[in-house]
Design a protein around this motif. Structure first.
Motif, PDB file in Angstrom:
ATOM      1  N   MET A  40       0.847  -1.198   0.000  1.00  0.00           N
ATOM      2  CA  MET A  40       0.000   0.000   0.000  1.00  0.00           C
ATOM      3  C   MET A  40       0.878   1.241   0.000  1.00  0.00           C
ATOM      4  O   MET A  40       1.955   1.236   0.611  1.00  0.00           O
ATOM      5  N   LEU A  41       0.415   2.292  -0.672  1.00  0.00           N
ATOM      6  CA  LEU A  41       1.113   3.582  -0.666  1.00  0.00           C
ATOM      7  C   LEU A  41       0.135   4.643  -0.178  1.00  0.00           C
ATOM      8  O   LEU A  41      -0.852   4.939  -0.850  1.00  0.00           O
ATOM      9  N   HIS A  42       0.381   5.188   1.008  1.00  0.00           N
ATOM     10  CA  HIS A  42      -0.448   6.244   1.584  1.00  0.00           C
ATOM     11  C   HIS A  42       0.458   7.234   2.306  1.00  0.00           C
ATOM     12  O   HIS A  42       1.465   6.850   2.921  1.00  0.00           O
ATOM     13  N   TYR A  43       0.099   8.519   2.222  1.00  0.00           N
ATOM     14  CA  TYR A  43       0.853   9.577   2.914  1.00  0.00           C
ATOM     15  C   TYR A  43       2.322   9.611   2.464  1.00  0.00           C
ATOM     16  O   TYR A  43       3.202  10.003   3.218  1.00  0.00           O
ATOM     17  N   GLY A  44       2.572   9.160   1.235  1.00  0.00           N
ATOM     18  CA  GLY A  44       3.933   9.127   0.733  1.00  0.00           C
ATOM     19  C   GLY A  44       4.775   8.016   1.324  1.00  0.00           C
ATOM     20  O   GLY A  44       5.992   7.998   1.134  1.00  0.00           O
ATOM     21  N   LEU A  45       4.142   7.067   2.014  1.00  0.00           N
ATOM     22  CA  LEU A  45       4.865   5.972   2.664  1.00  0.00           C
ATOM     23  C   LEU A  45       4.479   4.641   2.035  1.00  0.00           C
ATOM     24  O   LEU A  45       3.303   4.401   1.733  1.00  0.00           O
TER      25      LEU A  45
ATOM     26  N   ILE B 204       3.731   0.991   2.703  1.00  0.00           N
ATOM     27  CA  ILE B 204       3.309   0.186   3.847  1.00  0.00           C
ATOM     28  C   ILE B 204       3.245  -1.265   3.420  1.00  0.00           C
ATOM     29  O   ILE B 204       2.421  -1.641   2.580  1.00  0.00           O
ATOM     30  N   ASP B 205       4.129  -2.078   3.971  1.00  0.00           N
ATOM     31  CA  ASP B 205       4.174  -3.493   3.627  1.00  0.00           C
ATOM     32  C   ASP B 205       3.222  -4.257   4.535  1.00  0.00           C
ATOM     33  O   ASP B 205       3.242  -4.094   5.761  1.00  0.00           O
ATOM     34  N   GLU B 206       2.381  -5.079   3.943  1.00  0.00           N
ATOM     35  CA  GLU B 206       1.414  -5.868   4.702  1.00  0.00           C
ATOM     36  C   GLU B 206       1.790  -7.329   4.605  1.00  0.00           C
ATOM     37  O   GLU B 206       1.908  -7.883   3.516  1.00  0.00           O
ATOM     38  N   GLY B 207       2.023  -7.967   5.743  1.00  0.00           N
ATOM     39  CA  GLY B 207       2.418  -9.367   5.727  1.00  0.00           C
ATOM     40  C   GLY B 207       2.245  -9.998   7.087  1.00  0.00           C
ATOM     41  O   GLY B 207       1.736  -9.385   8.023  1.00  0.00           O
TER      42      GLY B 207
ATOM     43  N   ALA C  63      10.405  -1.036   2.282  1.00  0.00           N
ATOM     44  CA  ALA C  63       9.185  -0.489   2.884  1.00  0.00           C
ATOM     45  C   ALA C  63       9.538   0.541   3.958  1.00  0.00           C
ATOM     46  O   ALA C  63      10.576   0.459   4.615  1.00  0.00           O
ATOM     47  N   ASP C  64       8.649   1.541   4.108  1.00  0.00           N
ATOM     48  CA  ASP C  64       8.804   2.524   5.189  1.00  0.00           C
ATOM     49  C   ASP C  64       8.198   2.023   6.486  1.00  0.00           C
ATOM     50  O   ASP C  64       8.701   2.293   7.582  1.00  0.00           O
ATOM     51  N   VAL C  65       7.058   1.312   6.354  1.00  0.00           N
ATOM     52  CA  VAL C  65       6.328   0.810   7.519  1.00  0.00           C
ATOM     53  C   VAL C  65       5.905  -0.623   7.232  1.00  0.00           C
ATOM     54  O   VAL C  65       5.500  -0.952   6.111  1.00  0.00           O
ATOM     55  N   SER C  66       5.974  -1.480   8.236  1.00  0.00           N
ATOM     56  CA  SER C  66       5.513  -2.858   8.112  1.00  0.00           C
ATOM     57  C   SER C  66       4.291  -3.060   8.999  1.00  0.00           C
ATOM     58  O   SER C  66       4.309  -2.691  10.179  1.00  0.00           O
ATOM     59  N   TRP C  67       3.233  -3.650   8.434  1.00  0.00           N
ATOM     60  CA  TRP C  67       2.014  -3.947   9.201  1.00  0.00           C
ATOM     61  C   TRP C  67       1.751  -5.440   9.149  1.00  0.00           C
ATOM     62  O   TRP C  67       1.572  -6.011   8.066  1.00  0.00           O
TER      63      TRP C  67
END
Length: 318
Positions: A1-6, A8-11, A20-24
């Motif tokens: 996902m790309l939101h807020y310029g970040l 976001i890796d989902e796994g 990735a900038d953020v991992s969820w």
């Protein structure tokens, strides 16, 4: 996902991929049910788990938590768990608005509690307290050719060290039924904001706003220079038309500062980069204070009057 310029890796693993900038990572598990019962809803604060400190957010209703998010202190890892009945769409909306506020602060990235709209390559911000009518005015302006960049949370960046731009975020037109009808929309064109897979899910914590389709910019992943920031005052029963006032200097900075996203942990400060960003924003954009009539029968004409005044202001600026 790309939101807020970040990115976001989902796994499944709560580790951070190199790109990735953020991992969820998330788990649906009946075993978490016992941990999620009898917990105060919307509790936010630091917790210690496996010798690591996390910032915890709980969501649900009736005093019972349906889902829980934990954000690492550096903002780069998010873990969540939920009862199996919780819909994926609810989790994504919670991640991309209330939880993302914590993520952005911990990453030292300035953001506003605001809506962002785009027209002719430039953005405006609509900011104000709960009930001031940000979402309603946003939906009304979309009838005048504006497109929605972000609904309730706007990350801003400084480019070339001085130009402040708004980045795309979650896009939701959230309106109460009476506002929706006042803008000429049929309830049949809307859908419920929260998916309820069990009776009572999210009934008490969340409002009854409905979702309308949003007008999206053609270049939906681009950032846009901010031309104006509009600070909404609470709506007034005594007004028959919008009242607009231009803010400048320290007054403009103070109004903007009220709507900065702040860290949930003490001392609840905004990101360090926010001060320089606001100084540049006051220099480049028109900072306006707006009060709208508290009369839904005047909503459409008031929004049209404001749209004309705003266009005149922006044309003088250019």
């Amino acid at each position: 996902m790309l939101h807020y310029g970040l990115s976001i890796d989902e796994g499944e693993a709560a580790t951070l991929p190199a790109d990735a900038d953020v991992s969820w990572s998330h788990s649906w598990d009946q075993a978490v049910a016992a941990d999620l019962l009898n917990v105060d809803v919307a509790a936010t604060g630091p917790i210690l788990e496996e010798d690591k400190t996390w910032i915890q957010h709980d969501f649900g209703s009736g005093g019972n938590v349906r889902c829980r998010f934990r954000v690492s202190l550096d903002g780069r890892v998010v873990k969540s768990s939920a009862l199996p009945s919780v819909a994926q769409s609810n989790l994504i909306e919670l991640l991309l608005e209330p939880v993302m506020r914590t993520v952005l602060c911990r990453l030292n990235l300035p953001a506003f509690h605001a809506a962002a709209l785009v027209k002719a390559g430039e953005a405006i911000l609509l900011m104000g307290p709960k009930g001031a009518g940000k979402s309603t005015l946003s939906a009304a302006l979309q009838r005048s050719g504006w497109s929605l960049l972000a609904d309730d949370l706007v990350r801003v960046i400084c480019c070339d060290e001085s130009i402040v731009r708004a980045l795309p975020g979650l896009r939701r037109n959230k309106l109460r039924l009476d506002s929706l009808q006042a803008l000429g929309h049929s309830p049949e064109t809307a859908q419920e904001r929260w998916a309820r897979t069990l009776p009572g899910d999210f009934d008490e914590q969340w409002d009854e706003k409905l979702l309308l389709p949003a007008a999206i910019p053609e270049d939906e992943n681009a950032s846009f220079r901010i031309a104006a920031a509009i600070c909404l005052l609470p709506r007034s029963l005594s007004l028959g038309s919008p009242e607009i006032r231009t803010l400048s200097g320290q007054s403009a900075v103070l109004h903007l500062a009220r709507h900065l996203i702040r860290d949930p942990l003490p001392p609840n400060a905004p990101p360090l980069a926010a001060g320089r960003m606001m100084s540049h924003l006051v220099s480049q954009a028109s900072i306006l204070e707006l009060q709208m009539p508290d009369n839904l029968s005047l909503l459409r004409q008031s929004a049209e009057a404001f749209a004309k005044s705003l266009q005149l202001c922006l044309s003088k600026q250019s």
